[in-house]
Design a protein around this motif. Structure first.
Motif, PDB file in Angstrom:
ATOM      1  N   LYS A  41       0.818  -1.217   0.000  1.00 35.95           N
ATOM      2  CA  LYS A  41       0.000   0.000   0.000  1.00 35.95           C
ATOM      3  C   LYS A  41       0.853   1.269   0.000  1.00 35.95           C
ATOM      4  O   LYS A  41       0.607   2.191  -0.781  1.00 35.95           O
ATOM      5  N   TYR A  42       1.870   1.315   0.865  1.00 34.52           N
ATOM      6  CA  TYR A  42       2.632   2.549   1.058  1.00 34.52           C
ATOM      7  C   TYR A  42       3.885   2.663   0.181  1.00 34.52           C
ATOM      8  O   TYR A  42       4.248   3.768  -0.228  1.00 34.52           O
ATOM      9  N   ILE A  43       4.553   1.550  -0.078  1.00 36.32           N
ATOM     10  CA  ILE A  43       5.859   1.626  -0.734  1.00 36.32           C
ATOM     11  C   ILE A  43       5.800   1.299  -2.224  1.00 36.32           C
ATOM     12  O   ILE A  43       6.493   1.934  -3.025  1.00 36.32           O
ATOM     13  N   ASP A  44       4.987   0.325  -2.630  1.00 39.34           N
ATOM     14  CA  ASP A  44       4.922  -0.016  -4.057  1.00 39.34           C
ATOM     15  C   ASP A  44       4.665   1.188  -4.968  1.00 39.34           C
ATOM     16  O   ASP A  44       5.255   1.272  -6.047  1.00 39.34           O
ATOM     17  N   PRO A  45       3.832   2.157  -4.582  1.00 43.27           N
ATOM     18  CA  PRO A  45       3.607   3.294  -5.487  1.00 43.27           C
ATOM     19  C   PRO A  45       4.842   4.181  -5.701  1.00 43.27           C
ATOM     20  O   PRO A  45       4.926   4.868  -6.713  1.00 43.27           O
ATOM     21  N   ASP A  72       2.554   8.733  -9.387  1.00 47.96           N
ATOM     22  CA  ASP A  72       1.351   9.561  -9.393  1.00 47.96           C
ATOM     23  C   ASP A  72       1.628  10.749  -8.486  1.00 47.96           C
ATOM     24  O   ASP A  72       1.822  10.601  -7.273  1.00 47.96           O
ATOM     25  N   LEU A  73       1.663  11.928  -9.053  1.00 47.00           N
ATOM     26  CA  LEU A  73       2.071  13.116  -8.306  1.00 47.00           C
ATOM     27  C   LEU A  73       0.980  13.706  -7.418  1.00 47.00           C
ATOM     28  O   LEU A  73       1.254  14.626  -6.652  1.00 47.00           O
ATOM     29  N   SER A  74      -0.232  13.170  -7.480  1.00 46.24           N
ATOM     30  CA  SER A  74      -1.284  13.725  -6.634  1.00 46.24           C
ATOM     31  C   SER A  74      -0.991  13.373  -5.174  1.00 46.24           C
ATOM     32  O   SER A  74      -0.851  12.219  -4.811  1.00 46.24           O
ATOM     33  N   GLY A  75      -0.847  14.384  -4.353  1.00 42.84           N
ATOM     34  CA  GLY A  75      -0.560  14.181  -2.934  1.00 42.84           C
ATOM     35  C   GLY A  75       0.842  13.681  -2.663  1.00 42.84           C
ATOM     36  O   GLY A  75       1.077  13.041  -1.651  1.00 42.84           O
ATOM     37  N   LEU A  76       1.782  13.952  -3.560  1.00 45.29           N
ATOM     38  CA  LEU A  76       3.151  13.480  -3.400  1.00 45.29           C
ATOM     39  C   LEU A  76       3.803  14.081  -2.152  1.00 45.29           C
ATOM     40  O   LEU A  76       3.742  15.276  -1.922  1.00 45.29           O
ATOM     41  N   LYS A  77       4.404  13.184  -1.348  1.00 45.07           N
ATOM     42  CA  LYS A  77       5.119  13.582  -0.134  1.00 45.07           C
ATOM     43  C   LYS A  77       6.589  13.207  -0.307  1.00 45.07           C
ATOM     44  O   LYS A  77       6.931  12.456  -1.211  1.00 45.07           O
ATOM     45  N   PHE A  83       7.721   5.662   3.981  1.00 45.33           N
ATOM     46  CA  PHE A  83       8.254   4.638   4.892  1.00 45.33           C
ATOM     47  C   PHE A  83       7.776   4.891   6.312  1.00 45.33           C
ATOM     48  O   PHE A  83       7.378   3.958   7.014  1.00 45.33           O
ATOM     49  N   SER A  84       7.780   6.138   6.741  1.00 46.68           N
ATOM     50  CA  SER A  84       7.278   6.471   8.084  1.00 46.68           C
ATOM     51  C   SER A  84       5.810   6.081   8.226  1.00 46.68           C
ATOM     52  O   SER A  84       5.402   5.548   9.266  1.00 46.68           O
ATOM     53  N   ASN A  85       5.019   6.335   7.190  1.00 50.54           N
ATOM     54  CA  ASN A  85       3.601   5.962   7.230  1.00 50.54           C
ATOM     55  C   ASN A  85       3.437   4.449   7.358  1.00 50.54           C
ATOM     56  O   ASN A  85       2.568   3.970   8.101  1.00 50.54           O
ATOM     57  N   LEU A  86       4.258   3.689   6.639  1.00 50.27           N
ATOM     58  CA  LEU A  86       4.233   2.231   6.743  1.00 50.27           C
ATOM     59  C   LEU A  86       4.530   1.800   8.176  1.00 50.27           C
ATOM     60  O   LEU A  86       3.772   1.029   8.779  1.00 50.27           O
ATOM     61  N   ALA A  89       1.703   2.864  10.647  1.00 52.63           N
ATOM     62  CA  ALA A  89       0.483   2.058  10.488  1.00 52.63           C
ATOM     63  C   ALA A  89       0.685   0.661  11.079  1.00 52.63           C
ATOM     64  O   ALA A  89      -0.201   0.132  11.771  1.00 52.63           O
ATOM     65  N   TYR A  90       1.842   0.071  10.826  1.00 52.44           N
ATOM     66  CA  TYR A  90       2.115  -1.263  11.368  1.00 52.44           C
ATOM     67  C   TYR A  90       2.194  -1.216  12.893  1.00 52.44           C
ATOM     68  O   TYR A  90       1.632  -2.070  13.582  1.00 52.44           O
ATOM     69  N   THR A  91       2.868  -0.207  13.423  1.00 49.51           N
ATOM     70  CA  THR A  91       3.003  -0.079  14.877  1.00 49.51           C
ATOM     71  C   THR A  91       1.641   0.042  15.548  1.00 49.51           C
ATOM     72  O   THR A  91       1.380  -0.612  16.568  1.00 49.51           O
ATOM     73  N   LYS A  92       0.757   0.871  14.982  1.00 49.13           N
ATOM     74  CA  LYS A  92      -0.587   1.026  15.567  1.00 49.13           C
ATOM     75  C   LYS A  92      -1.318  -0.308  15.636  1.00 49.13           C
ATOM     76  O   LYS A  92      -1.904  -0.664  16.659  1.00 49.13           O
ATOM     77  N   ALA A  93      -1.295  -1.050  14.528  1.00 49.49           N
ATOM     78  CA  ALA A  93      -1.995  -2.332  14.487  1.00 49.49           C
ATOM     79  C   ALA A  93      -1.344  -3.350  15.428  1.00 49.49           C
ATOM     80  O   ALA A  93      -2.040  -4.076  16.147  1.00 49.49           O
ATOM     81  N   TYR A  94      -0.014  -3.399  15.432  1.00 49.19           N
ATOM     82  CA  TYR A  94       0.710  -4.340  16.283  1.00 49.19           C
ATOM     83  C   TYR A  94       0.445  -4.031  17.763  1.00 49.19           C
ATOM     84  O   TYR A  94       0.180  -4.937  18.561  1.00 49.19           O
ATOM     85  N   ASN A  95       0.501  -2.742  18.116  1.00 51.63           N
ATOM     86  CA  ASN A  95       0.255  -2.351  19.505  1.00 51.63           C
ATOM     87  C   ASN A  95      -1.161  -2.697  19.944  1.00 51.63           C
ATOM     88  O   ASN A  95      -1.372  -3.198  21.053  1.00 51.63           O
TER      89      ASN A  95
END
Length: 194
Positions: A41-45, A72-77, A83-86, A89-95
């Motif tokens: 979801k986060y890195i492949d794009p 895709d430049l829409s909303g490009l960060k 990587f931080s978002n990945l 997101a994983y930390t929230k679910a794991y916790n």
């Protein structure tokens, strides 16, 4: 301490990290699968992946950040934000699943620019042999949470399998190089991995 440089598009990187205080990141099979789904979801794009391994308390990725014209430049960060978002997101679910709170990954995540073919090939071998080095198996083919099996498969994949094998000339040499005894400690020093 390793200097942290900004990630640049069009460049190859070794991205790696571990659990804070070396705690486990993956304690059950669902954890590995969930991380891979978030990775897609986060890195492949924004990045092409050439090799990866998920170990219980750390991981290694070999990626090339896509050029701006490939994204895709829409909303490009900035690339590090994906990587931080990945990781967040994983930390929230794991916790939540493990009734814990706080950081899960060491910060900042580690990254090393790959600038030559020799480093690329050695890194692929290092990544795929990481489970052997840590005593989880005797050969990379026995470990299910790495890209080694995907490299040898003919099933559809987003992994840059053909490009990775081409660095070794062909599949036969790819297998041969993985079958050779790999001195992981020497690789760690050569690759400057903490």
């Amino acid at each position: 301490m390793q200097a942290i440089y900004p990630l640049e598009t069009g460049r190859y990187y070794h991205i790696y990290n571990r659990g804070i205080n070396s705690c486990d990141l993956f304690t059950e099979e669902d954890n590995y699968n969930y991380f891979i789904n978030l990775y897609e979801k986060y890195i492949d794009p924004i990045a092409d992946t050439f090799a990866w391994v998920l170990m219980p308390n750390h991981f290694h990725l070999l990626v090339r950040l896509k050029d701006v014209n490939e994204i895709d430049l829409s909303g490009l960060k900035p690339p590090h934000q994906y990587f931080s978002n990945l990781f967040n997101a994983y930390t929230k679910a794991y916790n939540k699943r493990n009734n814990r709170h706080g950081a899960l990954f060491e910060r900042p995540f580690k990254r090393k620019l790959i600038e030559d073919e020799s480093y690329f090939k050695q890194l692929v071998l290092y990544i795929h042999n990481n489970p052997v080095h840590h005593g989880f198996c005797s050969h990379p083919i026995e470990y299910g949470w790495s890209s080694y099996l995907t490299c040898l498969s003919h099933k559809p994949t987003k992994l840059k399998r053909n490009e990775t094998i081409d660095w070794f000339n062909d599949e036969a040499n790819f297998k041969y190089m993985h079958n050779k005894a790999v001195e992981t400690m020497q690789l760690e020093k050569w690759l400057e991995i903490e």
